[in-house]
Every structure is written in structure tokens, then in C-alpha cells.
Enzyme design. Sequence first.
Site, PDB file in Angstrom:
ATOM      1  N   HIS A  66       0.838  -1.166   0.214  1.00  0.00           N
ATOM      2  CA  HIS A  66      -0.116   0.064   0.077  1.00  0.00           C
ATOM      3  C   HIS A  66       0.832   1.166  -0.163  1.00  0.00           C
ATOM      4  O   HIS A  66       0.520   2.351  -0.545  1.00  0.00           O
ATOM      5  CB  HIS A  66      -1.009  -0.071   1.284  1.00  0.00           C
ATOM      6  CG  HIS A  66      -1.575   1.132   1.499  1.00  0.00           C
ATOM      7  ND1 HIS A  66      -1.276   2.231   2.533  1.00  0.00           N
ATOM      8  CD2 HIS A  66      -2.886   1.820   1.006  1.00  0.00           C
ATOM      9  CE1 HIS A  66      -2.040   3.179   2.405  1.00  0.00           C
ATOM     10  NE2 HIS A  66      -3.139   2.968   1.516  1.00  0.00           N
ATOM     11  N   GLU A  69       2.086   1.764  -3.181  1.00  0.00           N
ATOM     12  CA  GLU A  69       1.132   2.475  -4.221  1.00  0.00           C
ATOM     13  C   GLU A  69       1.094   3.786  -4.155  1.00  0.00           C
ATOM     14  O   GLU A  69       0.906   4.646  -5.193  1.00  0.00           O
ATOM     15  CB  GLU A  69      -0.476   1.908  -3.901  1.00  0.00           C
ATOM     16  CG  GLU A  69      -1.534   2.521  -4.588  1.00  0.00           C
ATOM     17  CD  GLU A  69      -2.500   2.789  -3.752  1.00  0.00           C
ATOM     18  OE1 GLU A  69      -3.182   3.650  -3.445  1.00  0.00           O
ATOM     19  OE2 GLU A  69      -3.289   1.760  -3.241  1.00  0.00           O
ATOM     20  N   HIS A  70       1.146   4.473  -2.764  1.00  0.00           N
ATOM     21  CA  HIS A  70       1.018   5.891  -2.599  1.00  0.00           C
ATOM     22  C   HIS A  70       2.214   6.591  -3.263  1.00  0.00           C
ATOM     23  O   HIS A  70       2.136   7.482  -4.108  1.00  0.00           O
ATOM     24  CB  HIS A  70       1.164   6.212  -1.077  1.00  0.00           C
ATOM     25  CG  HIS A  70       0.053   6.305  -0.314  1.00  0.00           C
ATOM     26  ND1 HIS A  70      -0.630   7.167   0.508  1.00  0.00           N
ATOM     27  CD2 HIS A  70      -1.321   5.364  -0.399  1.00  0.00           C
ATOM     28  CE1 HIS A  70      -1.680   7.196   1.057  1.00  0.00           C
ATOM     29  NE2 HIS A  70      -1.985   5.965   0.489  1.00  0.00           N
ATOM     30  N   GLU A 142      -4.252   7.925   7.690  1.00  0.00           N
ATOM     31  CA  GLU A 142      -4.877   7.068   6.917  1.00  0.00           C
ATOM     32  C   GLU A 142      -5.332   5.981   7.844  1.00  0.00           C
ATOM     33  O   GLU A 142      -6.334   5.467   7.926  1.00  0.00           O
ATOM     34  CB  GLU A 142      -4.292   6.628   5.515  1.00  0.00           C
ATOM     35  CG  GLU A 142      -5.291   5.801   4.777  1.00  0.00           C
ATOM     36  CD  GLU A 142      -4.858   5.607   3.243  1.00  0.00           C
ATOM     37  OE1 GLU A 142      -5.548   4.643   2.693  1.00  0.00           O
ATOM     38  OE2 GLU A 142      -3.779   6.077   3.216  1.00  0.00           O
TER      39      GLU A 142
END
Length: 424
Positions: A66, A69-70, A142
Site C-alpha cells: 500500500h 502504491e502511494h 489514513e
Amino acid sequence: MKKEIKNLDLTVHSKTLKNGLKIYVVPLENVNNTYVTYSTRYGGKDNKFVPIDGEEMIEVPMGIAHFLEHKMFETEEGIDVFNFFSERGSNCNANTNSKKTTYLFSGPNAFYENLEFLLTYVESPYFTDENVEKEKGIIEQEIMMYKDNPYSRMYEDLMYNLFINHPLKYPTIGTKESIYKITKEDLYTCYNTFYNPSNMFIVVTGNVDPDETIKLIEKHENKRKIKNNNVIRLEEFEEVDEVYKKEKILKMDVTLPKVAIAYKINITNSNMDIHDIYSYLLNLVDLKIGTTSLFTEKLRNQGLITDTFDVSGVKADKHLILMIDCETNYPDVVLEKLKEELKDLNITEKEFERRKKTGISSLYFMSDNIYKINSKIVSDIMEHGEIDYDPITTIRNYKYSKLKELVKTINLDNYSIIKVLPEN
């Protein structure tokens, strides 16, 4: 190659490039839009692997897929990826789950320019010590946001309580502790291993010329000098049938209590494929306790539940996870009634055949929606390694006799419960 998806008036144009990248294009002339997904078979569970140029198994921090991905939205030239697409009347995004990461865009304009840019930024990682450190605070926020969401908390805590050894135990996003351990070197190691063209595929749906689309992608990819990584070695995990923790109560800022139960089902006793078991079982449970079931109608009429039950599943190698949740002021009563209802998993053949017709109808409704077509193809590739070119026949071939045999192998003794109760 050009192949028709039978009975749905859809044609898939596909090609596997020299570097291993697979392309799938489904043209639709009756729409004024395009949707493109660029996916890698790499997700939150893939934390232990042998790097592309290595020989020894390594372990990287949780949440790195993840995190990666950022960081793919950070370009060396300083181009704002979101602004690039927005200026051309398009939307872009990305998502990561336990098994894959997908980059996407959609829009009616500047298709070839957008496609070229998607390929360019996904294939051009740019990580520095500074931009990696900056991202950690963003992802920490997040994580905290998910912690405040009762449904996210229920899912994460259920997965943690169900598994003992399997990496699905841990959240795809990672933890505050794990993300602060991530370095740019970790990101490059994961990128070079899992973002290899042979581990990736592109799906294009919408009003496009398939030949020109494939030609553009192939021309772009031919410029890359990259080692093909056909086999990625991941660590194998032995997972037991027992759950780590039977029950947990969360106190959160909610108005109505929520309750979830997840069953951990060993599927090795069945001779059916895990994907067929998943389909049979989720359809069966939906018939038993779904929106139109007598059971759910009865509980609603008694005021025991506010609406209906949400049913979902997770495939975990030798186990299938069946999750059920709802809102209720009477969580203990509802749980007992639910468990009692699921003691008998038998349904009539008439109900089974009706459900098959519903599934076929859904395929027809899907066939003119560029997003749903794309999603179905991505799902097929991730689950089976290829597209199901005759999905209606697949559903028609489901047999009531197979369902009855499957039911005999299902054991619902291993489960975990989460209750979310108001703080006050």
C-alpha cells in the site's frame, strides 16, 4: 488474439508482449468513455519473498504494498499525476488489497495521451529518503481514519482473530509501527520484484480501437530493457483450523450496535475448486439469510435488526472465510438466531435454480458497463489466471447435487465474533 465472450456480445482482443506483460482490450462502440486498469499481482499479504535478483527469502514491513502504491504517484519531474488526468477531463486513482495493486483512469478524452502517461508513471519509480519519510505521516493519518470506521475495525479485528500464521491476519495498510520501518531500499526491492511486466496486466474497456491501443502499449514496452521474472517465490504458510481469538468487544462512537461473525472453513475436505466453493457457499448463505430470505424478514418484523445482513467471503488458501454482519440493538439474540439458522445449510433445488437465473441476469446487466466488464476480467485473471469466455455456461453448469455434497463437508465450528457497542 481475438476471442468472444459468449452470449454477451463482447470481444476481447489480447496479446502477451515479449517482456511478459498481458494486454486485454474490450471495445464498446455504444459508450463515450474508456476505463483502463494496470494491475500487478502484489498485495498486502506478500511480505515474505525472494527478491528478483536474490536467492534467500526476505521479510519486509507490513503495509509496504500500500505504501508503494502511494509513492508511485510521486514523479521525478514533479508532475502532479492527479492534475495531469484532471486537466484532460479524466479521473485517476489506485487501490491495494491483500492480493493485488491496481492503477486506473477513466474519461472520454485524450485516451492515448492518458494511456501513455499511465504506463510512464507506473513504470518510473522515484523514491528518496525525504519523500518516503514524508509519506509515513500521511499513511499514519489514513490508518487512524480506518481505526475510527466501525466496519473497517470489524473487518481488521476479525481477520486478526481468525488467523494464527497466515499473513491475511494483518491489515493491508500495515500498522503505525510497521510503516515507520519502511525504507526507500525496501520499496525498490518490492517494486523490482513485483512490478515486473511478467507479473502485471492491463485491461482496457470502452470506446477504443483495440489494434491501435495494443500497438501503443507494445511500442512503449519495447523501449524498456527489463529482466523477465516469470516465477516469484513467496513463503508458504501452514494455517490451522482453530481461530486465534473467539470474541472481542469494541467500544466506538456509534449510535447503533453492530455485530459480525466470521467462520473459518477448511475446504480441503471437498474435491471442488476453491473458487467454485466460494460461489456455491456465498450464494447458499445469501439464500438462507439474504435480503429476500424469510429469516431476515422475520428478524426485521420482530425489530431485531435494522435492515439486512451483509455477507462476504475471503479466500485464504486452504480456508474460506465467511463473514456476516448487521446492525442490531440485540447482538447476542441475533447471533444465536443466526448460528441456529446456519446449522442447516440445505435449500431446495427450486431456490438453487432461481439463484442461478439471478446470476445470469447480472452478467447481462454487466455487459454494457465498462467498469463492471473491466472488474470481471481483472477478477477472472486474478482468480483463474485467464478470462472465463463463457461465464453464462459456467453458472448453468452449477449442479444442485454438487451443492448437497459440498454442504456435507462444511464445518462451522470455528468462528470469531466482533461486537461494536456505543461508547456511552
